[in-house]
Design a protein around this motif. Structure first.
Motif, PDB file in Angstrom:
ATOM      1  N   GLU A  82      11.716  41.651 -12.074  1.00  0.00           N
ATOM      2  CA  GLU A  82      10.474  42.248 -11.598  1.00  0.00           C
ATOM      3  C   GLU A  82      10.535  43.766 -11.707  1.00  0.00           C
ATOM      4  OE1 GLU A  82       8.599  40.024  -8.031  1.00  0.00           O
ATOM      5  OE2 GLU A  82      10.787  39.959  -7.735  1.00  0.00           O
ATOM      6  N   HIS A  95       2.640  45.293 -11.082  1.00  0.00           N
ATOM      7  CA  HIS A  95       3.814  44.505 -10.731  1.00  0.00           C
ATOM      8  C   HIS A  95       4.068  43.557 -11.894  1.00  0.00           C
ATOM      9  CE1 HIS A  95       5.479  40.824  -8.437  1.00  0.00           C
ATOM     10  NE2 HIS A  95       6.488  41.589  -8.812  1.00  0.00           N
ATOM     11  N   ASP A 143      10.571  50.482  -9.645  1.00  0.00           N
ATOM     12  CA  ASP A 143      11.648  49.787  -8.949  1.00  0.00           C
ATOM     13  C   ASP A 143      11.873  48.444  -9.631  1.00  0.00           C
ATOM     14  OD1 ASP A 143      12.183  51.689  -6.892  1.00  0.00           O
ATOM     15  OD2 ASP A 143      10.353  51.041  -5.866  1.00  0.00           O
ATOM     16  N   TYR A 145      13.893  44.674  -9.761  1.00  0.00           N
ATOM     17  CA  TYR A 145      14.514  43.609  -8.985  1.00  0.00           C
ATOM     18  C   TYR A 145      14.975  42.513  -9.932  1.00  0.00           C
ATOM     19  CZ  TYR A 145      12.533  45.663  -4.770  1.00  0.00           C
ATOM     20  OH  TYR A 145      12.224  46.516  -3.736  1.00  0.00           O
ATOM     21  N   LYS A 149      16.590  40.764  -5.710  1.00  0.00           N
ATOM     22  CA  LYS A 149      17.391  41.873  -5.170  1.00  0.00           C
ATOM     23  C   LYS A 149      17.151  43.136  -5.990  1.00  0.00           C
ATOM     24  CE  LYS A 149      20.985  38.793  -3.567  1.00  0.00           C
ATOM     25  NZ  LYS A 149      22.288  38.250  -3.838  1.00  0.00           N
ATOM     26  N   LYS A 150      16.856  44.229  -5.279  1.00  0.00           N
ATOM     27  CA  LYS A 150      16.640  45.505  -5.959  1.00  0.00           C
ATOM     28  C   LYS A 150      17.958  45.980  -6.562  1.00  0.00           C
ATOM     29  CE  LYS A 150      14.854  50.137  -5.209  1.00  0.00           C
ATOM     30  NZ  LYS A 150      14.247  51.025  -4.223  1.00  0.00           N
ATOM     31  N   SER A 152      17.746  48.743  -9.219  1.00  0.00           N
ATOM     32  CA  SER A 152      17.601  50.055  -9.840  1.00  0.00           C
ATOM     33  C   SER A 152      16.228  50.648  -9.532  1.00  0.00           C
ATOM     34  CB  SER A 152      17.774  49.948 -11.362  1.00  0.00           C
ATOM     35  OG  SER A 152      17.773  51.226 -11.953  1.00  0.00           O
ATOM     36  N   ARG A 153      16.169  51.974  -9.575  1.00  0.00           N
ATOM     37  CA  ARG A 153      14.915  52.724  -9.527  1.00  0.00           C
ATOM     38  C   ARG A 153      15.033  53.803 -10.580  1.00  0.00           C
ATOM     39  NH1 ARG A 153      12.808  55.303  -4.078  1.00  0.00           N
ATOM     40  NH2 ARG A 153      11.750  53.297  -3.940  1.00  0.00           N
TER      41      ARG A 153
END
Length: 160
Positions: A82, A95, A143, A145, A149-150, A152-153
């Protein structure tokens, strides 16, 4: 006059089965050499309408902005990738969500394309229309995912 003429179009694409020949420095590997945290970078379109293999942080308002993720997972496993794209004001514009089946070393690509909104010709004639790309200019963030789970940004700049 109160009509906002901005549009963001998002298109999704998956490139699987591509063996990753280079890894980014941010990729973490386990003791067996498998990538446990995928690498990701933003890039532009090449002459053959595919993402380049070179990271960029500065884009023109007419560029297609690709987010390219490279990872190495157990073959045949299902994953969800994502991306949450936020404009310079911090407003989430898009998104991206895509599921894929790993082929081992796997590359997944999503992209964002900004477009001018429909113009109100009468408002433009009288100088009442705002430039529909003005709100896109500045520093964006995205961002990422993986499997909820995140990981990286990244930030990038858009100018016209």
């Amino acid at each position: 006059m109160g009509h906002r003429a901005c549009k963001v179009f998002l298109m999704l694409g998956v490139l699987t089965g591509i063996i990753v020949s280079t890894t980014q420095a941010s990729a973490q590997k386990d003791k067996n050499g498998s990538i446990t945290t995928p690498s990701i970078f933003l890039t532009k379109e090449s002459n053959n309408n595919l993402p380049q293999n070179k990271p960029y942080t500065d884009f023109n308002c007419t560029d297609t902005i690709y987010a390219v993720m490279n990872g190495d997972w157990r073959k045949g496993t299902d994953h969800t990738f994502e991306a949450f794209w936020s404009d310079p004001k911090g407003t989430q514009q898009e998104h991206s969500r895509i599921t894929f089946k790993s082929v081992g070393a796997t590359q997944v690509t999503v992209w964002l394309r900004l477009h001018r909104g429909d113009e109100n010709v009468l408002a433009r004639f009288f100088g009442l229309a705002e430039d529909s790309m003005q709100s896109f200019i500045g520093r964006w963030k995205v961002d990422f995912y993986l499997d909820g789970k995140k990981f990286s940004r990244l930030y990038f700049n858009v100018s016209c």
